[in-house]
Every structure is written in structure tokens, then in C-alpha cells.
Design a protein around this motif. Sequence first.
Motif, PDB file in Angstrom:
ATOM      1  N   GLU A   1     -23.424  -1.772 -52.343  1.00 44.90           N
ATOM      2  CA  GLU A   1     -22.024  -2.180 -52.439  1.00 44.90           C
ATOM      3  C   GLU A   1     -21.953  -3.686 -52.347  1.00 44.90           C
ATOM      4  OE1 GLU A   1     -19.245  -0.441 -49.776  1.00 44.90           O
ATOM      5  OE2 GLU A   1     -19.432   1.526 -50.681  1.00 44.90           O
ATOM      6  N   ASN A   2     -21.310  -4.290 -53.339  1.00 48.83           N
ATOM      7  CA  ASN A   2     -21.098  -5.732 -53.290  1.00 48.83           C
ATOM      8  C   ASN A   2     -22.425  -6.494 -53.105  1.00 48.83           C
ATOM      9  OD1 ASN A   2     -19.089  -7.629 -53.510  1.00 48.83           O
ATOM     10  ND2 ASN A   2     -18.654  -7.692 -51.310  1.00 48.83           N
ATOM     11  N   ALA A   3     -23.465  -6.008 -53.774  1.00 54.10           N
ATOM     12  CA  ALA A   3     -24.834  -6.466 -53.473  1.00 54.10           C
ATOM     13  C   ALA A   3     -25.035  -7.971 -53.659  1.00 54.10           C
ATOM     14  CB  ALA A   3     -25.832  -5.709 -54.351  1.00 54.10           C
ATOM     15  N   ILE A   4     -24.343  -8.567 -54.612  1.00 54.24           N
ATOM     16  CA  ILE A   4     -24.579  -9.995 -54.891  1.00 54.24           C
ATOM     17  C   ILE A   4     -24.129 -10.846 -53.699  1.00 54.24           C
ATOM     18  CG2 ILE A   4     -23.952 -11.916 -56.406  1.00 54.24           C
ATOM     19  CD1 ILE A   4     -23.745  -9.713 -58.685  1.00 54.24           C
ATOM     20  N   ALA A   5     -22.890 -10.658 -53.276  1.00 52.67           N
ATOM     21  CA  ALA A   5     -22.377 -11.428 -52.129  1.00 52.67           C
ATOM     22  C   ALA A   5     -23.057 -11.003 -50.831  1.00 52.67           C
ATOM     23  CB  ALA A   5     -20.862 -11.240 -52.018  1.00 52.67           C
ATOM     24  N   ARG A   6     -23.316  -9.712 -50.712  1.00 56.92           N
ATOM     25  CA  ARG A   6     -23.955  -9.204 -49.489  1.00 56.92           C
ATOM     26  C   ARG A   6     -25.336  -9.847 -49.296  1.00 56.92           C
ATOM     27  NH1 ARG A   6     -24.011  -8.260 -44.798  1.00 56.92           N
ATOM     28  NH2 ARG A   6     -25.083  -6.508 -43.875  1.00 56.92           N
ATOM     29  N   TYR A   7     -26.113  -9.917 -50.386  1.00 54.32           N
ATOM     30  CA  TYR A   7     -27.449 -10.503 -50.252  1.00 54.32           C
ATOM     31  C   TYR A   7     -27.364 -11.993 -49.943  1.00 54.32           C
ATOM     32  CZ  TYR A   7     -32.433 -11.345 -50.978  1.00 54.32           C
ATOM     33  OH  TYR A   7     -33.756 -11.703 -50.793  1.00 54.32           O
ATOM     34  N   ARG A   8     -26.388 -12.699 -50.527  1.00 48.32           N
ATOM     35  CA  ARG A   8     -26.230 -14.130 -50.198  1.00 48.32           C
ATOM     36  C   ARG A   8     -25.969 -14.296 -48.688  1.00 48.32           C
ATOM     37  NH1 ARG A   8     -27.760 -17.899 -53.920  1.00 48.32           N
ATOM     38  NH2 ARG A   8     -26.413 -19.331 -52.771  1.00 48.32           N
ATOM     39  N   GLU A   9     -25.188 -13.372 -48.122  1.00 44.28           N
ATOM     40  CA  GLU A   9     -24.939 -13.425 -46.660  1.00 44.28           C
ATOM     41  C   GLU A   9     -26.227 -13.190 -45.875  1.00 44.28           C
ATOM     42  OE1 GLU A   9     -20.603 -11.150 -46.650  1.00 44.28           O
ATOM     43  OE2 GLU A   9     -22.274 -10.279 -45.514  1.00 44.28           O
TER      44      GLU A   9
ATOM     45  N   ASP B   1     -26.291 -15.645 -57.749  1.00 43.37           N
ATOM     46  CA  ASP B   1     -25.010 -16.093 -57.190  1.00 43.37           C
ATOM     47  C   ASP B   1     -23.782 -15.490 -57.873  1.00 43.37           C
ATOM     48  OD1 ASP B   1     -25.128 -17.466 -59.565  1.00 43.37           O
ATOM     49  OD2 ASP B   1     -25.087 -19.477 -58.670  1.00 43.37           O
ATOM     50  N   ALA B   2     -23.967 -14.714 -58.940  1.00 43.46           N
ATOM     51  CA  ALA B   2     -22.814 -14.140 -59.667  1.00 43.46           C
ATOM     52  C   ALA B   2     -23.313 -13.000 -60.562  1.00 43.46           C
ATOM     53  CB  ALA B   2     -22.155 -15.215 -60.523  1.00 43.46           C
ATOM     54  N   PRO B   3     -22.410 -12.113 -60.994  1.00 41.93           N
ATOM     55  CA  PRO B   3     -22.829 -10.991 -61.845  1.00 41.93           C
ATOM     56  C   PRO B   3     -23.541 -11.425 -63.117  1.00 41.93           C
ATOM     57  CG  PRO B   3     -20.607 -10.623 -61.032  1.00 41.93           C
ATOM     58  CD  PRO B   3     -20.988 -12.011 -60.595  1.00 41.93           C
ATOM     59  N   GLU B   4     -23.056 -12.505 -63.747  1.00 47.88           N
ATOM     60  CA  GLU B   4     -23.655 -12.955 -65.018  1.00 47.88           C
ATOM     61  C   GLU B   4     -25.093 -13.428 -64.783  1.00 47.88           C
ATOM     62  OE1 GLU B   4     -20.746 -14.250 -63.685  1.00 47.88           O
ATOM     63  OE2 GLU B   4     -19.481 -12.868 -64.837  1.00 47.88           O
ATOM     64  N   THR B   5     -25.291 -14.227 -63.733  1.00 51.33           N
ATOM     65  CA  THR B   5     -26.651 -14.722 -63.467  1.00 51.33           C
ATOM     66  C   THR B   5     -27.547 -13.579 -63.012  1.00 51.33           C
ATOM     67  OG1 THR B   5     -25.798 -15.531 -61.361  1.00 51.33           O
ATOM     68  CG2 THR B   5     -26.198 -17.173 -63.056  1.00 51.33           C
ATOM     69  N   ALA B   6     -27.006 -12.641 -62.253  1.00 54.18           N
ATOM     70  CA  ALA B   6     -27.821 -11.492 -61.818  1.00 54.18           C
ATOM     71  C   ALA B   6     -28.368 -10.750 -63.036  1.00 54.18           C
ATOM     72  CB  ALA B   6     -26.988 -10.550 -60.949  1.00 54.18           C
TER      73      ALA B   6
END
Length: 140
Positions: A80-88, A120-125
Motif C-alpha cells: 500500500e502506498n509503496a513509493i512514499a512508504r519506502y521513502r519514509e 520518488d514517483a510512480p513514473e520514475t518507479a
Amino acid sequence: MAIERTFSIIKPDATKRNLTGAVNAIIEGAGLRIVAQKRIRMTREQAETFYAVHKERPFFGELVDFMISEPVVVQVLQGENAIARYREVMGATNPANAAPGTIRKEHALSVGENSVHGSDAPETAAIEIAQFFAGNEIVG
Ligand code: IDP
């Protein structure tokens, strides 16, 4: 919240110190699932392409040399919300500013040798995942 995928690299400073398992324990403890993973030696060309956004920065040469200095572990993380979660979970770029319990606070050596990368964002992921994994290598 949406189920997302993000791209992760366990960087040379961490693989060199045998911290792949320690980093993965923090990732999994945060509720993210490792749905693809492989240990590779990045080529100079791969590292330059991956960090092309930073090519005008003064640290670019140092960053590329670092990324090819030892093997890395490239991963796809899902949750869930993996991009922001992993940055945290990674913590601030400079470990001196990272929160307790984050990968960088616990393990990173410096702003350059900071143990992990995360998109850092869906596009870059999507771009970063496709640079290192074929679709059939990701098993969700
Ligand atoms: P991020 O990895 O937290 O997203 P970015 O600003 O995108 O941080 O920088 C990419 C990578 O470049 C960092 O993780 C780090 O390895 C390296 N880097 C950033 N700033 C410096 C610096 O001032 N000196 C050396 N390396 C740096």
C-alpha cells in the motif's frame, strides 16, 4: 490506498558490509513485500543511465564510481502506498538528518554512501523497474 510497486537498490556500501538481510528485515518489517530481487554488478553505462537526472551535479562522477564499486541488490517492493512508504522507511538522503529506525539512520555511512535507493514517483518507479527487470521476473 492503492497497491503500488517501487524500485529499490541496496547500494554498494551496504552489500560490502553484508547488510542485505538487515536492510530487507527493515523493508519487510514496514509491511513492504519484496516481489523481485537480484544481486548484480552494475555496468558504468547502467549507472550513468540510471542517474542521468544528476549528470550536471558535482557529485555525479563520484556517484557512478560508487555504484559500480561493489555488487548491488536491485529489488521491486510492493505494498500500500509503496513509493512514499519506502521513502519514509529509507530516511533522509543525508543519514545525519534521517529519523531513528530508518535504513539510512541505522546503516548509512554518508550522504553519498547512503545504503539504499528508492523511486520518488510512480513514473520514475515504472521506468526504473523496467531498466532492471522483465515482467516475468516480478512475482507479486
Ligand atoms: P535520494 O537517493 O534520497 O532520492 P537524491 O538527491 O536523488 O537522493 O540523490 C541521489 C543520490 O546521489 C543519493 O542517494 C546519494 O547517493 C547521491 N548524492 C546526493 N547528494 C550527494 C552529495 O552531496 N554528495 C555525494 N553524493 C550525493
